[in-house]
Design an enzyme around this catalytic site. Structure first.
Site, short mmCIF file in Angstrom:
data_model
loop_
_atom_site.label_atom_id
_atom_site.label_comp_id
_atom_site.label_asym_id
_atom_site.label_seq_id
_atom_site.Cartn_x
_atom_site.Cartn_y
_atom_site.Cartn_z
N TRP A 458 0.83 -1.21 0.00
CA TRP A 458 0.00 0.00 0.00
C TRP A 458 0.87 1.26 0.00
O TRP A 458 0.62 2.21 0.74
CB TRP A 458 -0.98 0.00 1.18
CG TRP A 458 -1.75 -1.27 1.31
CD1 TRP A 458 -2.54 -1.85 0.34
CD2 TRP A 458 -1.81 -2.15 2.42
NE1 TRP A 458 -3.08 -3.02 0.81
CE2 TRP A 458 -2.66 -3.23 2.09
CE3 TRP A 458 -1.24 -2.12 3.71
CZ2 TRP A 458 -2.94 -4.28 2.96
CZ3 TRP A 458 -1.52 -3.15 4.58
CH2 TRP A 458 -2.35 -4.22 4.20
N HIS A 459 1.87 1.25 -0.87
CA HIS A 459 2.78 2.39 -1.00
C HIS A 459 2.63 3.03 -2.38
O HIS A 459 3.61 3.30 -3.08
CB HIS A 459 4.23 1.94 -0.77
CG HIS A 459 4.48 1.42 0.60
ND1 HIS A 459 5.57 0.63 0.91
CD2 HIS A 459 3.77 1.56 1.75
CE1 HIS A 459 5.53 0.30 2.21
NE2 HIS A 459 4.45 0.86 2.73
#
Length: 523
Positions: A458-459
């Site tokens: 989730w970057h």
């Protein structure tokens, strides 16, 4: 702080000096720093609501935020490189943004990440020495003194995970047995060279999450010059020619405009920032024309260059049930598969409970176990964002293209093999009975496992990148090319995703933006 109206002493009115869109890791910094001057009127707008809930404030409950009202719930388009899977791309929709729903890991990136930023920007102020100074200003470091690399007394409470669980200690020791050196900190010397393994550093204070909003903005909520407006979605930029003069906001059934006498700063994240730009007329001409959006500026790089850290969950079964410490993430590893590389290409994160993908869960998961995520620190696959329509309610289409580059699949195999070697090392003999996933398989089976196991950290980043080529969206001052009085300060401006979790680099981006804005306007 549970309110549908403005927070703090300020009141939501029509005109401000600065409007900051998004109260996440970068936007919270920008708003707070600008509000240091009592003569400057700042409006901070956030689509989400209060962070004053146990799922946020208790760091161990972070998984409960995923898929909740505090998660934008983005999902990538079906991907042929992942066996047709559509994978979730969570992002915080709450005061504090993703810093309120993440695993609280403070990872500052590698020295050469920042050297690359400086190279692409043509500005040494983005380089490592400059950024080190910013980190010293940011941190309230609770560990052993390191005057060169660490700071005391800053707004962000950073501390190594206290009393880490045996499985975390075993990971660091096991890595050393495989030739990956152990370090006392993952944010010092370790990330100036080839990498290593270390106990994670966290933004947790007295057992409670210390989000970037809590660290920067909450102490200023009593100031009359700062207004925080939650539950409000920025739907359009308001222009006078090619100058941004304000924003249109939707809150429930109400729609209104707020005006910025000096600048608007977008900190909506790597999905919503390019979406807002495109729906406001800034982007590739063909994409805008397809949706009948009047063109303000042709910037073909908007929504391109999407990057994210992909990972693959390798799961091991415990001999006996183990406790979970600090949200379950207490150890990390960065390593270069080739010593000639200038920064790590492997990024492994340990989680102290089983975390399969929906597809690998069908292969069987132990009731008690732990996960080593074999991650790619420098993925070569690139994605694209597309509009589904011209309005704020029309979802953005995310073609993440995960594992589309053949080198990423090859690196996935190397990373998974390192995880297997680590989890099956003698150090874990007293903790682990067996490797569950991927288990014994040939090269083709391992490749199939990678495609089925792939998830992200989730970057999401890099979709409005800083640079000097035709695909760049902002210059070294974070000003949008061809547009006046508009800057971007969030992960979308990264030319390349940093090595590790992106919260700390976003704080640096916010600090750099605030410094430049204050200098430009002499505030």
């Amino acid at each position: 702080m549970d309110s549908a109206g403005p927070l703090g002493a300020g009141q939501a009115e029509g005109h401000y000096d600065f409007i900051v869109c998004g109260a996440g890791s970068a936007g919270s910094v920008v708003a707070s720093r600008l509000a240091e001057n009592s003569e400057v009127r700042v409006l901070l707008i956030e689509a989400g609501g209060s962070d004053d809930v146990s799922e946020v404030m208790d760091p161990a409950q972070w998984p409960l935020n995923l898929g909740s009202e505090r998660d934008w719930g983005f999902v990538a388009q079906a991907n042929p490189h992942l066996n047709g899977r559509s994978i979730p791309l969570s992002m915080g929709k709450v005061l504090g943004g993703s810093s309120s729903i993440n695993v609280s890991v403070w990872a500052r990136g590698h020295k050469n990440d920042w050297e690359y930023f400086a190279q692409e920007a043509g500005d040494p102020a983005w380089g490592y020495e400059s950024v080190l100074g910013i980190y010293r200003r940011i941190e309230d470091w609770q560990g052993a003194p390191d005057p060169l690399r660490r700071g005391r007394g800053g707004p962000v409470h950073v501390k190594s995970a206290a009393n880490p669980q045996p499985v975390a200690l075993a990971m660091v020791e096991g890595a050393a047995s495989l030739g990956v050196p152990a370090f006392d900190s993952p944010n010092g010397e370790m990330m100036e060279g080839r990498g290593g393994a270390a106990i994670s550093e966290l933004t947790v204070r007295d057992g409670r999450r210390a989000s970037i909003f809590r660290s920067y903005v909450q102490p200023r909520l009593g100031q009359p010059n700062l207004t925080v407006l939650p539950h409000a979605t920025v739907s359009k930029l308001v222009f006078s020619g090619t100058t941004v003069v304000g924003v249109e906001v939707v809150a429930g059934s109400h729609r209104r405009r707020y005006y910025a006498d000096r600048e608007v700063i977008l900190s909506l994240g790597a999905i919503n920032t390019p979406k807002l730009l495109m729906q406001s007329g800034i982007g590739a001409e063909d994409e805008l024309r397809r949706h009948g959006i009047p063109i303000v500026a042709h910037l073909p790089g908007v929504g391109q260059n999407h990057q994210d850290h992909v990972s693959f969950g390798c799961i091991f079964e415990y001999r006996e049930p183990q406790q979970i410490g600090h949200g379950g993430s207490e150890a990390t590893l960065y390593w270069t598969s080739d010593p000639a590389l200038d920064r790590p290409d492997m990024f492994h994160c340990q989680v102290q409970f089983p975390v399969p993908s929906a597809e690998t869960a069908a292969l069987g998961v132990p009731k008690h176990g732990w996960t080593m995520f074999a991650g790619l620190a420098q993925p070569k696959s690139r994605g694209t964002l597309r509009l589904s329509g011209p309005d704020a309610g029309d979802p953005v289409l995310i073609d993440a293209n995960t594992l589309s580059h053949p080198d990423d699949l090859a690196m996935a195999r190397l990373s998974i093999e390192l995880c297997r070697d680590l989890g099956n090392s003698a150090v874990f003999g007293g903790l682990v009975t067996r490797e569950v996933l991927p288990g014994k398989c040939d090269a083709a089976g391992l490749q199939q496992f990678a495609r089925s196991a792939a998830v992200t950290y989730w970057h999401q980043s890099c979709t409005a990148k800083m640079g000097r080529d035709r695909m760049s969206v902002v210059d070294h001052r974070l000003k949008v090319y061809g547009i006046e009085r508009l800057r971007i300060a969030d992960a979308s401006i990264m030319p390349q995703v940093t090595s590790g979790n992106t919260m700390a680099p976003c704080v640096v981006i916010g600090e750099r933006a605030a410094d430049m804005i204050k200098a430009a306007h002499r505030v």
